[in-house]
Scaffold this active site. Structure first.
Site, mmCIF file in Angstrom:
data_model
loop_
_atom_site.group_PDB
_atom_site.id
_atom_site.type_symbol
_atom_site.label_atom_id
_atom_site.label_comp_id
_atom_site.label_asym_id
_atom_site.label_seq_id
_atom_site.Cartn_x
_atom_site.Cartn_y
_atom_site.Cartn_z
ATOM 1 N N ARG A 1 43.851 55.839 68.905
ATOM 2 C CA ARG A 1 44.644 55.505 68.064
ATOM 3 C C ARG A 1 44.269 54.398 67.001
ATOM 4 O O ARG A 1 43.282 53.805 67.142
ATOM 5 C CB ARG A 1 45.899 54.537 68.940
ATOM 6 C CG ARG A 1 45.205 53.095 69.352
ATOM 7 C CD ARG A 1 45.763 51.915 68.729
ATOM 8 N NE ARG A 1 45.012 50.751 69.105
ATOM 9 C CZ ARG A 1 43.745 50.410 68.352
ATOM 10 N NH1 ARG A 1 43.018 51.151 67.867
ATOM 11 N NH2 ARG A 1 43.554 49.138 68.999
ATOM 12 N N GLU B 1 36.028 50.771 68.549
ATOM 13 C CA GLU B 1 35.904 50.131 69.638
ATOM 14 C C GLU B 1 36.021 51.317 70.606
ATOM 15 O O GLU B 1 37.130 51.826 70.606
ATOM 16 C CB GLU B 1 36.858 49.098 69.969
ATOM 17 C CG GLU B 1 36.785 48.562 71.219
ATOM 18 C CD GLU B 1 37.399 47.218 71.517
ATOM 19 O OE1 GLU B 1 37.111 46.027 71.270
ATOM 20 O OE2 GLU B 1 38.584 47.539 71.885
ATOM 21 N N ARG C 1 45.029 36.839 61.545
ATOM 22 C CA ARG C 1 45.352 35.248 61.437
ATOM 23 C C ARG C 1 44.743 34.807 62.763
ATOM 24 O O ARG C 1 44.201 33.602 62.740
ATOM 25 C CB ARG C 1 46.982 35.410 61.412
ATOM 26 C CG ARG C 1 47.657 34.056 61.043
ATOM 27 C CD ARG C 1 49.153 34.340 60.490
ATOM 28 N NE ARG C 1 49.605 35.492 61.307
ATOM 29 C CZ ARG C 1 50.175 36.493 60.799
ATOM 30 N NH1 ARG C 1 50.113 36.617 59.451
ATOM 31 N NH2 ARG C 1 50.687 37.279 61.672
ATOM 32 N N ARG C 2 45.044 35.193 63.942
ATOM 33 C CA ARG C 2 44.510 34.807 64.949
ATOM 34 C C ARG C 2 43.109 34.364 65.116
ATOM 35 O O ARG C 2 42.620 33.338 65.459
ATOM 36 C CB ARG C 2 44.932 35.458 66.348
ATOM 37 C CG ARG C 2 44.793 34.880 67.456
ATOM 38 C CD ARG C 2 45.623 35.491 68.743
ATOM 39 N NE ARG C 2 45.993 37.010 68.382
ATOM 40 C CZ ARG C 2 45.038 37.976 68.795
ATOM 41 N NH1 ARG C 2 43.971 37.527 69.757
ATOM 42 N NH2 ARG C 2 45.253 39.189 68.948
ATOM 43 N N HIS D 1 33.404 47.859 77.039
ATOM 44 C CA HIS D 1 33.845 48.019 75.535
ATOM 45 C C HIS D 1 32.441 48.388 74.891
ATOM 46 O O HIS D 1 31.488 47.489 75.092
ATOM 47 C CB HIS D 1 34.415 46.872 74.938
ATOM 48 C CG HIS D 1 35.722 46.607 75.325
ATOM 49 N ND1 HIS D 1 36.767 45.828 74.845
ATOM 50 C CD2 HIS D 1 36.445 47.076 76.590
ATOM 51 C CE1 HIS D 1 38.078 45.625 75.482
ATOM 52 N NE2 HIS D 1 37.971 46.672 76.313
#
Lengths: 208, 208, 208, 208
Positions: C46, C140, C58-59, C121
């Site tokens: 996806r 990823e 932002r985070r 990952h």
């Protein structure tokens, strides 16, 4: 045969066809998403059947242990265009790519075959990553208009039925059909210019 | 708009298009697997864009609460054939099916439009099973040769560019292209007979 | 936003996801065709939604003009395995490939997160060929068992519902579920050895 | 064999599987598009291999000319759910459909097999439209959770390897794995209630 496991032999070619189909379909999507003209109408692909590989090897005198280099269209990609001019644009895009290497080209659009066959062929070398490591395979990319494709499909099925020995009157009619297909392409091309001209005018008037 | 949730409105049409595409693709596969002539070359489908639905509703004076019955091509299926004669075979196959009901037909092959447009249209009613129950939707099935389709694709994009107001000389050229496409179909049809005749001869000689 | 055309920004990532999905699906097919054990059960992919990209930027305090390097999972591939041991095999296969370059790895299988999250990952750099030229994108690749994936899917939807603020008793139950998933993987792993042992015995007895 | 052309025999079953897969995938998409809970996670389908059909016919004493009615899973659809409770919801949706007819059900969720196998099976009659006319075919729809599916996949491959004669200690471990899978489903179910409760609270508070 020669003890070769043909199923396994074809694996990297199947991989190449799958990957190349996705790549050229992506190119079309990408251009449309950029609001640019996409010279690709649709893309198909196939791996040559084993019986056809063997027959071609026999016809071209390719020894069975040289098939990988001697037969260039085991992996085959077909790119269909709306207009004749689109063909050389797609060819140029392929020459620029970094993920495949052009081996040579055959321009059957300018120099069409006696039968009436028209298409632009590019033979490329494409590296596939298999579970046994990286492996270069040859692939033939055919670029043609919809009308050229239509004609070629019919010719292929007739050649198949008549075992490449077309009776003269069939050969004649096929040639007439090739002319009609070519006429259609010419008429279409004249409209293509229409579209481009109209856009040109618009941009020029907007520019002043 | 009228407070209607268009995304949800289109859901059954999307379902119908998906199912009908699969069904006509299966028909082609089935005939090939039975070693019979498959009059279907390929199948496409689309749901009409909301903006086009609204524009057509305005043009045809269809009230927005009558769109389901007033606009018949929200779900659209296109079946491409190699030969003109294949068109009426596919049409007959559709009339025989028990999973859709023919509403009416428009034969633009025999009676082609002034613009040069040729295609056979069938409007069918097709029941889809939604999470809210069974629901009949209208779908338009267009059957055409590859050449007719080629021409129609070009005409569509020109009409889109010129907003349905084609300049006379473009209209002229499009008409000439339609003639060329039709000539190609005629030439191809003459070869179709060739194929059928050849098979006939073969079977007759085998029969004695 | 910052005037960026996000639709166009995502194009190379969409291309990367399409190509990588095909490549890992091919790997599975190839191994099966070679009658070898395929450690890949299925593959999904996806592109991250724009709203999620902006929220993550932002985070993590990633400036919007550094998103390409600062956010590594805009293109995401997920590879599901039957057994825990398969995970490191797939990881090793990825490290060996010549068509992508490993940037770094995060092993959340050995070092699982507090929440119970387990997955391996790999961040890779993958070159896509666009109409504007070759372009490297980060992707990823998450490798996990079916049970790990099952759990992660549920956790994701709960986090979405509770906006990352899970109530303590939900967090508790999720952790218990993670334990159950892990127990299932352990039980399954004990059977995997069974299969491998049985094959080993067979080959040894055949070898004498 | 008995002179039957198995390739042609399987055609309507292949069609049924293709159509049913599309239909259940559409159901999932439709529910999501309506912002409703979709109890379907993903859908797969397959046509039984000829060798397996023949083996099953032998095992069940089904004469070869009664295979169409005697073997009910030649066309097989599998629907995977996140939660155990979703299974009966999907079953109920199937019972309501007008495009297939329920023949009978086997509830191996409540009454699981000795081996540990859990799934809900529905045998349906589904009419396919072939080039020879309308034809009803039997199809087996298996509904299960992801954990049940995971376990069943492993069991299937072990049974295949050991030719249905599992050694006692393997059978033992499989049963333990079935317990672990069931525990995982129970843990997950407890969270499902969490989600539903949270939504319920929200709607009630919004209602006052």
């Amino acid at each position: 045969m020669d003890g070769r496991d043909w199923g396994k032999f074809l694996l990297p070619y199947q991989q190449a066809v799958e990957e190349l189909k996705i790549k050229f379909k992506s190119l079309r999507k990408e251009l449309k998403a950029r609001d640019e003209y996409a010279p690709i109408e649709f893309v198909t692909g196939r791996v040559k059947r084993i019986s056809s590989i063997l027959e071609k090897a026999r016809r071209l005198n390719v020894p069975l242990d040289r098939i990988e280099t001697g037969i260039e269209d085991i992996a085959g990609i077909r790119i269909m265009c709306q207009f004749v001019d689109d063909i050389r644009k797609v060819a140029e895009m392929i020459r620029q790519r970094k993920d495949m290497m052009l081996v040579y080209e055959k321009d059957y659009v300018t120099n069409y075959k006696d039968s009436g066959y028209r298409s632009h062929h590019l033979i490329v070398e494409y590296p596939v990553q298999t579970s046994l490591g990286s492996m270069p395979v040859l692939a033939e990319i055919q670029i043609r208009t919809l009308a050229m494709n239509f004609w070629a499909t019919i010719e292929h099925s007739l050649n198949y039925k008549y075992k490449e020995q077309l009776p003269p009157h069939v050969r004649e009619r096929l040639r007439a059909a090739a002319e009609a297909a070519s006429l259609l392409d010419t008429e279409m091309s004249s409209i293509r210019q229409e579209i481009v001209d109209a856009q040109q005018e618009f941009e020029e008037s907007a520019g002043t």
